[in-house]
Write a protein that holds these residues in place. Sequence first.
Motif, mmCIF file in Angstrom:
data_model
loop_
_atom_site.group_PDB
_atom_site.id
_atom_site.type_symbol
_atom_site.label_atom_id
_atom_site.label_comp_id
_atom_site.label_asym_id
_atom_site.label_seq_id
_atom_site.Cartn_x
_atom_site.Cartn_y
_atom_site.Cartn_z
ATOM 1 N N THR A 173 7.787 -8.646 -18.446
ATOM 2 C CA THR A 173 8.949 -9.274 -19.081
ATOM 3 C C THR A 173 9.276 -8.666 -20.435
ATOM 4 O OG1 THR A 173 7.594 -11.014 -20.125
ATOM 5 C CG2 THR A 173 8.438 -11.447 -17.904
ATOM 6 N N ASP A 209 2.304 -12.080 -19.818
ATOM 7 C CA ASP A 209 3.176 -12.739 -18.843
ATOM 8 C C ASP A 209 2.454 -13.917 -18.183
ATOM 9 O OD1 ASP A 209 5.318 -11.148 -19.372
ATOM 10 O OD2 ASP A 209 4.953 -9.748 -17.732
ATOM 11 N N TYR A 212 11.751 -16.063 -17.818
ATOM 12 C CA TYR A 212 12.380 -14.809 -17.372
ATOM 13 C C TYR A 212 13.233 -15.058 -16.132
ATOM 14 C CZ TYR A 212 12.512 -9.778 -16.124
ATOM 15 O OH TYR A 212 12.888 -8.500 -15.812
#
Length: 320
Positions: free
Chosen positions: A71, A111, A119
């Motif tokens: 991300t 993440d 996201y």
Amino acid sequence: MLRTWRLLLPLLLVLSLPCALPPSSASPEPDTPWGASYFPNIPLLTQDGKQVHFFDDLIKDKVVAINFIFTGCGDSCPVETARLRQVQKLLGERVGQDIFIYSISIDPYNDTPATLKRYAEKFGIAPGWTLLTGEAADIETLRRSLGLYIDGLENGRSRDHNLSLIIGNQATGRWMKASPFESPYILADRLANSLHNWKQATASTQAEAPMIRPPSTGEQLYRTRCSSCHTLGDAVPGATRGIGPDLLGVTRQRDPAWLVRWLKEPDKMLAEKDPLAVLLYEQYNQLAMPNMRLGPTEVEALLGYLEEETQRLQTPSAQR
């Protein structure tokens, strides 16, 4: 009569022997080498914090598309995600029913499930497309088994990674790599039709086939790099807006020097708090414009195409 029976006896003996019938259409398909013994059945966490196993829960007997992202990526990953978003829209309700999309993070330290969930919300990812994270070593093992790891490029210190997308049907063992920047229509067709052995009928006819013309360099760049996030005068009224602004007229609305730099290094401009860059970032769900590594020739070709399309679409029909 006796002679007749002597002639018929061999034939009767042959007919009385057991025979091997051809397999029926209901016969199970042969085992594929791409089965449970091949794939690492690693544990992963979804964006909702649910634990799943790669083979048992995600790909067994399914048609899937799998890519690897992180991300914090500022260049290719957002474009790749936006392209798959187009594919998901084309496939509609089939995603989550007989087609599944998985994006697995190569940066599990940052993440977390919560980060992946944010996201997914930014990109408007719909159900049927799952974002996943897990242990770094497990994910590397998985990428190696899928052929999506490049020794020498990835040394543990860099997050550069193979951008290939892999799609396949685990039940039949049919797998193929594809560019994540491939036409969304081609990717959708492979997932919906060829990997399903064209089991679903389509209503397309020769009369509906589009005319094909060779695109210019600028148009190729727009379609492979820009169209995932932007429209060019073709936004549907009332529909959810794109990930980025419509580009029709942008060559006339923005300073040329600003546009050239924006296409070359948007990440630097955002870091420098360029007022317009910050405004666009805030207006479009805080999704940063990715750095697409465009050189001067590519930027010139892309801007030339945007201007040509603006001229074509904004010219009154009476003057065409």
